[in-house]
Design an enzyme around this catalytic site. Structure first.
Site, PDB file in Angstrom:
ATOM      1  N   ASP A 169      -9.178  40.834 -19.305  1.00 16.37           N
ATOM      2  CA  ASP A 169      -9.412  39.640 -20.122  1.00 16.37           C
ATOM      3  C   ASP A 169      -9.828  40.000 -21.544  1.00 16.37           C
ATOM      4  O   ASP A 169     -10.941  40.466 -21.777  1.00 16.37           O
ATOM      5  CB  ASP A 169     -10.493  38.787 -19.440  1.00 16.37           C
ATOM      6  CG  ASP A 169     -10.793  37.502 -20.198  1.00 16.37           C
ATOM      7  OD1 ASP A 169     -10.113  37.218 -21.193  1.00 16.37           O
ATOM      8  OD2 ASP A 169     -11.713  36.782 -19.775  1.00 16.37           O
TER       9      ASP A 169
ATOM     10  N   ASP B 272      -5.927  35.413 -25.844  1.00 12.60           N
ATOM     11  CA  ASP B 272      -6.619  35.461 -24.561  1.00 12.60           C
ATOM     12  C   ASP B 272      -5.658  35.738 -23.416  1.00 12.60           C
ATOM     13  O   ASP B 272      -4.821  34.898 -23.075  1.00 12.60           O
ATOM     14  CB  ASP B 272      -7.326  34.121 -24.341  1.00 12.60           C
ATOM     15  CG  ASP B 272      -8.112  34.071 -23.053  1.00 12.60           C
ATOM     16  OD1 ASP B 272      -8.459  35.141 -22.524  1.00 12.60           O
ATOM     17  OD2 ASP B 272      -8.396  32.961 -22.572  1.00 12.60           O
TER      18      ASP B 272
END
Length: 504
Positions: free
Chosen positions: A286, A99
C-alpha cells in the site's frame, strides 16, 4: 479473468494498430511522475488509523452458507507522498495520493457546496474543460469509516507528460467534515484492480495500457530515503529504473485481484521468530499509508522489543492472572493451542489466535465510552493472545517464571488504537524487524521503522508499526511506506506479481 481479457485486448490492439500504421508508441514508452514528500506532524500521526470492515455475503443461498469478505479502508490522514495531475482541457491541477490500495480517481467538484472541506482545496470545474463528458451517475467511495459521495464524469487526465483520454472519475460533491478537513491533498488516484473500483469503472492504470500510452504492463515505486532531497520519490509507469535499486529482485504472486495482496512468512524480531505467520499471512502492498500494520499479537511483541510506549490492558492482565497457570499447564501437556481457551471456558468458538475484537474494546475503554468490558469476545481474544505468547516462550525453552514475566510485560505494551506509540529517538540499540517474503528475509533497520515528527519545534519519534486486527482466521498485514522506503517495488500487472529489491 478480467485481467487476462484486458491483456488479450492489448495484444489484439497492438496487432491491429501495427497492421494499419496507427501504432505511434515506442517499445520504451514510460511515464515518470515525481512525488512530493510532506512531513508528518503530531496531528496527522494521532489521527492516522487503518480500518477493516466485514461484508457478509451468501456464497450458497440454498445452504445459507456465509463467507467473510474483508474490505480494507483507511482515512489517509498519515499520507506522506503526493503527486500532481491534471484533469480537463486545459488541465486543472490537483494534488492526489497515488494509492495502490484503491482503484478510483476522485477529486472535489465545483458543485461541492455543502461540505466545508471542499472550500479548502482545488475543485474540478467541468464548464472550463472542452473535453468534459457528462455521465452523472451517483458514486460512493469508502473513506475511513465513512465515504465520499459524488457523481461520475469523464474527461482527459494528464499524468506526467501523457494524457489519458476520456477517463471516468468521480466529482466529489460531499466530503465528511472531520474525515477530510485536515487533509493536505485534493483527491486520490487509485492504482488497484478494477474488481475493487466503485461501479467497476476502468481505472487510470488500465486506460494507460488500453490507450497504448505505456506498452509494458508494469509500474514501479521508489521512495527517497533522503529526507533533505526535494524529490520525495517517483512512480514509473511502464518500466523499471535500474538506478533506483540494487541486488536481485524477489517476486511473489498476487493472491487477490481486488488489492495488490501477497503472502508473507514469518516476522522476526532481532533473531527471534514471532511464529504467527510461519504458515503464511496475507499482506497488502500500500503506497497510500505511511505505516506498517499488523495484528496486535505481533505488534505488542514488537512494541516490547523496541521500547515503544504501550497501552496497559486490565483485561489482558485479568485473563493472565486468572488463567495463566491453566494455560501453561495445558501447553506443557501437549494440548493443541487453538483449543485451550475453549477448554478452560473463556471462548465458545474454536480458538484461532484471532484478535478481531481487541481493537474496538481498547478504543471503547480509552475513550471512556463504556465500562471495562467483561464479555466473552474481548476476554477470548486476550486469552488467545496469551496462549500464543506463552507458546512462543515455551518453544524457546524459557522457564515458567521468565515466560510469565514476559507476558505480564506484554499486557502493558498493547498498541493503543487511539494514538501512536512513542519511542526513544536513540535508535542504535534497537533490533532489526525482519519480514519474510518469498522465503527471503527483508529486514528493516531501526532508522527505517522509526518515524520522526515535528512537535512545537521539537522532534519526537514514533514507532512505524500500527495495529490492524481484521479477522481471527486472517491476520492481515499492510506494507506501507515504512517498508516501501527500504525496498524498491515493482507492480507487475501482466504477470500478477509484486517484486522487491533493496532501494538505492
Amino acid at each position: 479473468m478480467k485481467i487476462k481479457v484486458l491483456l488479450a485486448a492489448l495484444v489484439i490492439w497492438s496487432l491491429c494498430t501495427s497492421a494499419f500504421g496507427f501504432n505511434n508508441a515506442s517499445a520504451n514508452n514510460t511515464i515518470r511522475i515525481g512525488l512530493k514528500r510532506r512531513n508528518l506532524d503530531i496531528h496527522s500521526i494521532k489521527a492516522a488509523r487503518i480500518y477493516a470492515k466485514h461484508n457478509h455475503k451468501g456464497s450458497n443461498m440454498n445452504l445459507g452458507a456465509l463467507r467473510d469478505e474483508i474490505v480494507y479502508v483507511k482515512n489517509y490522514m498519515d499520507v506522506q507522498y503526493i503527486a500532481e495531475i491534471g484533469i480537463g482541457s486545459p488541465p486543472q491541477h490537483f494534488a492526489v495520493v497515488l494509492d495502490t490500495a484503491s482503484s478510483n480517481l476522485w477529486v472535489p467538484s465545483s458543485k461541492c457546496i455543502f461540505s466545508i472541506a471542499c472550500y479548502l482545496r482545488s475543485k474540478y470545474r467541468s464548464r472550463l474543460s472542452t473535453t468534459y463528458t457528462k455521465i452523472g451517475n451517483p458514486s460512493k467511495i469508502p473513506f475511513g469509516t465513512r465515504s465520499v459521495r459524488g457523481m461520475f464524469s469523464q474527461d482527459n487526465v494528464k499524468v506526467g507528460s501523457s494524457v489519458i483520454n476520456q477517463q471516468v472519475f468521480t466529482e466529489v460533491t460531499r466530503e465528511g467534515f472531520f474525515t477530510f478537513l485536515s487533509a493536505r491533498y485534493d483527491g486520490v488516484l487509485g492504482l488497484g484492480f478494477q474488481d475493487a473500483a466503485a461501479e467497476r469503472v476502468t481505472p487510470v492504470w488500465y486506460n494507460m495500457l488500453l490507450q497504448r500510452i505505456v506498452t509494458q504492463p508494469i509500474f514501479s515505486v521508489w521512495l527517497n530515503r533522503d529526507t533533505k532531497s526535494r524529490l520525495g520519490g517517483e512512480i514509473l509507469f511502464g518500466g523499471v529504473d535500474s538506478t533506483r535499486f540494487r541486488g536481485q529482485r524477489t517476486y511473489v504472486p498476487v493472491a487477490q485481484n481486488g488489492y495488490w495482496e501477497i503472502e508473507i512468512g514469518d516476522v522476526v524480531i532481532g533473531n527471534n521468530s514471532t511464529g504467527l505467520c510461519k504458515g503464511g499471512c496475507p499482506a497488502i502492498v500500500d503506497t497510500g499509508t505511511s505505516f506498517l500494520a499488523g495484528p496486535t499479537t505481533i505488534l505488542t511483541q514488537i512494541n516490547h522489543a523496541i521500547g515503544a510506549e504501550g497501552f496497559v490492558s486490565m483485561e489482558c492482565k485479568t485473563v493472565f492472572s486468572n488463567y495463566g497457570n491453566m494455560i501453561w499447564e495445558n501447553l506443557v501437556s501437549g494440548l493443541q493451542p487453538e483449543r485451550i481457551c475453549n477448554r478452560i471456558g473463556i471462548c465458545t468458538r474454536n480458538g484461532t489466535f484471532g484478535v478481531s475484537h481487541v481493537e474496538e474494546k481498547m478504543v471503547a475503554r480509552s475513550s471512556k465510552l463504556e465500562k471495562l468490558p467483561n464479555d466473552e469476545s474481548g476476554l477470548c481474544s486476550f486469552c488467545e493472545m496469551t496462549v500464543f505468547w506463552m507458546q512462543v516462550e515455551l518453544r524457546k525453552e524459557t522457564t515458567k517464571e521468565k515466560a510469565f514475566e514476559y507476558v505480564n510485560q506484554l499486557c502493558e505494551k498493547l498498541p493503543d488504537p487511539q494514538g501512536k506509540s512513542y519511542i526513544n529517538c536513540d535508535v542504535f540499540s534497537l533490533p532489526h524487524i525482519t519480514i519474510t517474503i518469498g522465503k527471503k528475509p527483508f529486514p528493516l533497520s531501526p532508522d527505517q521503522y522509526v518515524i520522526r515528527v515535528e512537535d512545537n519545534h521539537d522532534t519526537r519519534c514514533v514507532s512505524g508499526f500500527t495495529a490492524l486486527d481484521v479477522h481471527p482466521r486472517r491476520p492481515l498485514w499492510v506494507l506501507g511506506d515504512v517498508f516501501l522506503r527500504a525496498y524498491h517495488t515493482v507492480f507487475d500487472f501482466g504477470n500478477l506479481q509484486v517484486g522487491f529489491a533493496e532501494s538505492a
